[in-house]
Design a protein around this motif. Sequence first.
Motif, PDB file in Angstrom:
ATOM      1  N   LYS A  70       0.856  -1.179   0.000  1.00  0.00           N
ATOM      2  CA  LYS A  70       0.000   0.000   0.000  1.00  0.00           C
ATOM      3  C   LYS A  70       0.894   1.232   0.000  1.00  0.00           C
ATOM      4  N   PRO A  71       0.637   2.184  -0.878  1.00  0.00           N
ATOM      5  CA  PRO A  71       1.539   3.334  -1.006  1.00  0.00           C
ATOM      6  C   PRO A  71       1.455   4.312   0.159  1.00  0.00           C
ATOM      7  N   PHE A  72       2.517   5.067   0.285  1.00  0.00           N
ATOM      8  CA  PHE A  72       2.600   6.173   1.229  1.00  0.00           C
ATOM      9  C   PHE A  72       2.183   7.441   0.487  1.00  0.00           C
ATOM     10  N   TYR A  73       1.362   8.257   1.124  1.00  0.00           N
ATOM     11  CA  TYR A  73       0.921   9.517   0.534  1.00  0.00           C
ATOM     12  C   TYR A  73       1.305  10.668   1.448  1.00  0.00           C
ATOM     13  N   ILE A  74       1.695  11.764   0.833  1.00  0.00           N
ATOM     14  CA  ILE A  74       1.932  12.988   1.578  1.00  0.00           C
ATOM     15  C   ILE A  74       1.492  14.153   0.691  1.00  0.00           C
ATOM     16  N   HIS A  75       0.811  15.110   1.281  1.00  0.00           N
ATOM     17  CA  HIS A  75       0.498  16.336   0.549  1.00  0.00           C
ATOM     18  C   HIS A  75       0.920  17.515   1.406  1.00  0.00           C
ATOM     19  N   MET A  76       1.317  18.577   0.724  1.00  0.00           N
ATOM     20  CA  MET A  76       1.867  19.726   1.432  1.00  0.00           C
ATOM     21  C   MET A  76       1.684  20.995   0.625  1.00  0.00           C
ATOM     22  N   GLN A  77       1.652  22.099   1.330  1.00  0.00           N
ATOM     23  CA  GLN A  77       1.658  23.407   0.692  1.00  0.00           C
ATOM     24  C   GLN A  77       1.858  24.484   1.745  1.00  0.00           C
ATOM     25  N   TYR A  78       2.380  25.599   1.275  1.00  0.00           N
ATOM     26  CA  TYR A  78       2.512  26.764   2.138  1.00  0.00           C
ATOM     27  C   TYR A  78       1.196  27.529   2.081  1.00  0.00           C
ATOM     28  N   ILE A  79       0.670  27.832   3.257  1.00  0.00           N
ATOM     29  CA  ILE A  79      -0.610  28.537   3.334  1.00  0.00           C
ATOM     30  C   ILE A  79      -0.568  29.577   4.455  1.00  0.00           C
ATOM     31  N   ARG A  80      -1.589  30.387   4.491  1.00  0.00           N
ATOM     32  CA  ARG A  80      -1.765  31.377   5.554  1.00  0.00           C
ATOM     33  C   ARG A  80      -2.500  30.697   6.706  1.00  0.00           C
ATOM     34  N   ASN A  81      -1.962  30.813   7.909  1.00  0.00           N
ATOM     35  CA  ASN A  81      -2.614  30.261   9.091  1.00  0.00           C
ATOM     36  C   ASN A  81      -3.911  31.040   9.331  1.00  0.00           C
ATOM     37  N   PRO A  82      -5.049  30.352   9.357  1.00  0.00           N
ATOM     38  CA  PRO A  82      -6.316  31.072   9.529  1.00  0.00           C
ATOM     39  C   PRO A  82      -6.458  31.733  10.909  1.00  0.00           C
ATOM     40  N   ASN A  83      -5.691  31.293  11.879  1.00  0.00           N
ATOM     41  CA  ASN A  83      -5.800  31.845  13.229  1.00  0.00           C
ATOM     42  C   ASN A  83      -5.058  33.170  13.413  1.00  0.00           C
ATOM     43  N   ASN A  84      -3.887  33.287  12.744  1.00  0.00           N
ATOM     44  CA  ASN A  84      -3.095  34.496  12.982  1.00  0.00           C
ATOM     45  C   ASN A  84      -2.533  35.128  11.703  1.00  0.00           C
ATOM     46  N   ALA A  85      -2.910  34.607  10.537  1.00  0.00           N
ATOM     47  CA  ALA A  85      -2.483  35.121   9.225  1.00  0.00           C
ATOM     48  C   ALA A  85      -0.994  34.952   8.956  1.00  0.00           C
ATOM     49  N   GLU A  86      -0.295  34.242   9.823  1.00  0.00           N
ATOM     50  CA  GLU A  86       1.124  33.971   9.596  1.00  0.00           C
ATOM     51  C   GLU A  86       1.266  32.787   8.635  1.00  0.00           C
ATOM     52  N   PRO A  87       2.375  32.711   7.903  1.00  0.00           N
ATOM     53  CA  PRO A  87       2.563  31.582   6.985  1.00  0.00           C
ATOM     54  C   PRO A  87       2.892  30.300   7.736  1.00  0.00           C
ATOM     55  N   MET A  88       2.521  29.182   7.125  1.00  0.00           N
ATOM     56  CA  MET A  88       2.850  27.880   7.702  1.00  0.00           C
ATOM     57  C   MET A  88       2.934  26.857   6.578  1.00  0.00           C
ATOM     58  N   LEU A  89       3.587  25.753   6.882  1.00  0.00           N
ATOM     59  CA  LEU A  89       3.643  24.620   5.971  1.00  0.00           C
ATOM     60  C   LEU A  89       2.608  23.615   6.455  1.00  0.00           C
ATOM     61  N   ALA A  90       1.609  23.371   5.621  1.00  0.00           N
ATOM     62  CA  ALA A  90       0.559  22.411   5.968  1.00  0.00           C
ATOM     63  C   ALA A  90       0.917  21.067   5.357  1.00  0.00           C
ATOM     64  N   LEU A  91       1.049  20.057   6.224  1.00  0.00           N
ATOM     65  CA  LEU A  91       1.381  18.696   5.791  1.00  0.00           C
ATOM     66  C   LEU A  91       0.249  17.752   6.164  1.00  0.00           C
ATOM     67  N   GLY A  92      -0.035  16.824   5.280  1.00  0.00           N
ATOM     68  CA  GLY A  92      -0.932  15.717   5.578  1.00  0.00           C
ATOM     69  C   GLY A  92      -0.270  14.469   5.030  1.00  0.00           C
ATOM     70  N   TYR A  93      -0.157  13.433   5.855  1.00  0.00           N
ATOM     71  CA  TYR A  93       0.519  12.226   5.383  1.00  0.00           C
ATOM     72  C   TYR A  93      -0.098  11.000   6.026  1.00  0.00           C
ATOM     73  N   THR A  94       0.110   9.869   5.341  1.00  0.00           N
ATOM     74  CA  THR A  94      -0.453   8.624   5.841  1.00  0.00           C
ATOM     75  C   THR A  94       0.449   8.054   6.926  1.00  0.00           C
ATOM     76  N   LYS A  95      -0.182   7.756   8.033  1.00  0.00           N
ATOM     77  CA  LYS A  95       0.528   7.170   9.175  1.00  0.00           C
ATOM     78  C   LYS A  95       0.559   5.649   9.039  1.00  0.00           C
ATOM     79  N   SER A  96      -0.575   5.084   8.599  1.00  0.00           N
ATOM     80  CA  SER A  96      -0.667   3.637   8.426  1.00  0.00           C
ATOM     81  C   SER A  96      -1.864   3.310   7.551  1.00  0.00           C
ATOM     82  N   TYR A  97      -1.842   2.103   7.014  1.00  0.00           N
ATOM     83  CA  TYR A  97      -2.984   1.605   6.252  1.00  0.00           C
ATOM     84  C   TYR A  97      -3.838   0.803   7.217  1.00  0.00           C
TER      85      TYR A  97
END
Length: 159
Positions: A70-97
């Motif tokens: 089963k493949p590993f997936y990761i998605h990412m992008q730089y976005i504006r933090n909705p709480n304080n408008a500061e930049p952040m790197l948003a990561l989402g990745y698979t921990k396990s199948y």
Amino acid sequence: METWKNELQDLMRQLKFFPYEIWNKDLLCWCKEYTKEFDGLTDVSTKVILSQKYDTRGRIELMIQLNHEKPFYIHMQYIRNPNNAEPMLALGYTKSYNAKKQYAAIFKNIENDNEGTELEYYDWVHDDIDFEKEPALNKEFVMECITLNFKKYILTRNL
């Protein structure tokens, strides 16, 4: 750099305007380099897919599959933090199948005649990396995040 350029950049940072599009293009380039390096490291059957979802403003998705696991997936992008408008790197990745989710969905789908996607059967982790706490704009940091999370995932698969 010329003084006016420094002043302009400082002003834009103070106003919380950041070059997300440029940062996400850099992120895409780093991921291309990562996939190229990964492809050269193994003689087993691997599949690495990199895509950029333009409809979500530059989200980059990376899928790594070894043999027929089963493949590993990761998605990412730089976005504006909705709480304080500061930049952040948003990561989402698979921990396990999660095979239990898959089996439950199979029985549910037999009853409801609906089909889900394989991504629903994964356990996911979502991290928002604050620029003040980590060097999120650093290529080495990003590459290390991908590698460490891939390693954690692979070790759960008992290859």
